[in-house]
Design an enzyme around this catalytic site. Structure first.
Site, PDB file in Angstrom:
ATOM      1  N   PRO A  83     -20.695  38.901   2.213  1.00  9.96           N
ATOM      2  CA  PRO A  83     -19.733  37.838   2.629  1.00  9.96           C
ATOM      3  C   PRO A  83     -20.221  37.078   1.264  1.00  9.96           C
ATOM      4  O   PRO A  83     -21.064  35.915   1.170  1.00  9.96           O
ATOM      5  CB  PRO A  83     -19.749  37.530   4.138  1.00  9.96           C
ATOM      6  CG  PRO A  83     -21.112  38.051   4.031  1.00  9.96           C
ATOM      7  CD  PRO A  83     -21.963  39.259   3.356  1.00  9.96           C
ATOM      8  N   GLU A  84     -19.069  36.667   0.754  1.00 10.85           N
ATOM      9  CA  GLU A  84     -18.668  35.361   0.401  1.00 10.85           C
ATOM     10  C   GLU A  84     -18.235  34.583   0.967  1.00 10.85           C
ATOM     11  O   GLU A  84     -17.704  34.459   2.369  1.00 10.85           O
ATOM     12  CB  GLU A  84     -18.181  35.513  -0.816  1.00 10.85           C
ATOM     13  CG  GLU A  84     -19.427  36.763  -1.980  1.00 10.85           C
ATOM     14  CD  GLU A  84     -18.689  36.551  -3.215  1.00 10.85           C
ATOM     15  OE1 GLU A  84     -18.414  36.164  -4.427  1.00 10.85           O
ATOM     16  OE2 GLU A  84     -18.594  37.969  -3.841  1.00 10.85           O
TER      17      GLU A  84
END
Length: 273
Positions: free
Chosen positions: A2-3
Site C-alpha cells: 500500500p501507498e
DNA sequence: CGAACCTCCTGCGGGC
DNA sequence: TGCCCGCAGGAGGTTC
C-alpha cells in the site's frame, strides 16, 4: 503493497467499522515477529485501553489509545479485517485485537513486512519510525517551490527522489511512475535537473493523483483490500504502471520499463522528457 | 553524505 | 500438468 491512497482508505474503513471508541480486552499474538518482533507486553499494556483516535502519517496507521500509540505499517501485504467469532482463523492471521462486545480486528500479512509497535504517547515524536518522515503531500507547505528547492544538486533519478520518505511521504512505486507520466518528466532524469516549472507540475501531479486514487478506493494489483474486504479501482486508471510494451494512451508509442531504485519503473519516452 | 545493492518473507503467474 | 524462476503497493541496513 500500500501507498498513501491505500493506507488512507484502510484508515477510513477502520473508522467506518467503528474501531474508535472500542475498549481493548486483549491482544492475541500468533507470530513472533513481523518486520520487528511482536512484544508480548502489548497485551498487558493495551488491556482496558480505549481507542480514542485513528490517524494516518505517511504510510503508517496510528491507533491512539488513552496512554499509548499503536503504530502499524502494512508493508507489502498487510491487511485488517473484522472477524466474527464464527469465522475460523486464516493463514497469516498474525495478530488479533480483541475488543469489548466481542469485536475482533485481525491483522493478516503473508510476507510479514508490516509493523505493529506499541509506544507511550510521549515517545511518538521521537520514535525512530516516525522522526525522519518528510512532508505530507496534502500539507500546504508541499509546493512546486518546495520540491524545486530540496531537489537542487541531487543526482539521483527524480523517481527515486519522490519515493524517498525522508523528503516527501506517501509516494510509492505505482504513484511515482504515474505522477511522472502526468507531469511529462522522465523517471531517470536527475532530480537536480528538474526545472522550476516542471517541479510545479510534478507537485500538482502528485497531489492530484494521490487524491484521485484515494477517491477510487486505492489500487489493487493483487492483495490490497480495505477493512470491508473491498478492492480498489484506481488500477483501471493506470496510464503507465505495469503497461510495458502497451501503447501510450496519449501518443500510442510503446510504454517502456526499466529498473530504478531496484523497482520496475514505467514511462512513455515520447511524452516524458 | 549519497547512491547502489541487499535483505526480510510468501505466493503466484509465466515459461518451459 | 507440474515445477522452477522471477517478481510483487516497502524501506532499513550495508557497503563503497
Amino acid at each position: 503493497m500500500p501507498e498513501l491512497p491505500e493506507v488512507e482508505n484502510v484508515k477510513r474503513s477502520l473508522e467506518q467499522v467503528g474501531v474508535v471508541g472500542r475498549r481493548f480486552v486483549g491482544v492475541e499474538l500468533h507470530a513472533k515477529t513481523l518486520r520487528t518482533p511482536l512484544k508480548k507486553k502489548m497485551n498487558q499494556d493495551l488491556k482496558g485501553q480505549q481507542i480514542v483516535g485513528l490517524k494516518r502519517r505517511a504510510k503508517f496507521i496510528i491507533f491512539e489509545t488513552d496512554d499509548f500509540i499503536l503504530l502499524n505499517h502494512l508493508g507489502m501485504t498487510g491487511s485488517w479485517r473484522v472477524r466474527d467469532s464464527e469465522q475460523p482463523k486464516l493463514k497469516h492471521d498474525h495478530v488479533i485485537l480483541n475488543f469489548d462486545a466481542g469485536f475482533e480486528l485481525v491483522y493478516n500479512d503473508p510476507r510479514r513486512f508490516g509493523l505493529l509497535e506499541l509506544m507511550p504517547k510521549a515517545k511518538m515524536p521521537t520514535h525512530p519510525w516516525l522522526k525522519s518522515l518528510g512532508l505530507e503531500p496534502f500539507d500546504d507547505n508541499f509546493t512546486g517551490e518546495f520540491l524545486f528547492q530540496i531537489s537542487r544538486g541531487i543526482k539521483a533519478p527524480i523517481k527515486n527522489f519522490i519515493m524517498d520518505q525522508r523528503r516527501l511521504v506517501g509516494v510509492g512505486n505505482i504513484y511515482a511512475s504515474e505522477a511522472l507520466f502526468r507531469s511529462q518528466i522522465r523517471p531517470s532524469r536527475a532530480a537536480g535537473k528538474v526545472k522550476k516549472e516542471e517541479a510545479h507540475r510534478l507537485a500538482d501531479s502528485i497531489r492530484r493523483i494521490l487524491q484521485q486514487a484515494i477517491d477510487s478506493g486505492g489500487s489493487t494489483i493483487r492483495d490490497y483490500r480495505n477493512t470491508h474486504g473491498e478492492t480498489g479501482g484506481f488500477q483501471n486508471l493506470f496510464q503507465v504502471y505495469d503497461r510495458k510494451d502497451k501503447p501510450c494512451f496519449v501518443c500510442h508509442d510503446s510504454i517502456r520499463a526499466k529498473f530504478l531504485a531496484g523497482r520496475n519503473t514505467y514511462w512513455c519516452h515520447k511524452c516524458q522528457r
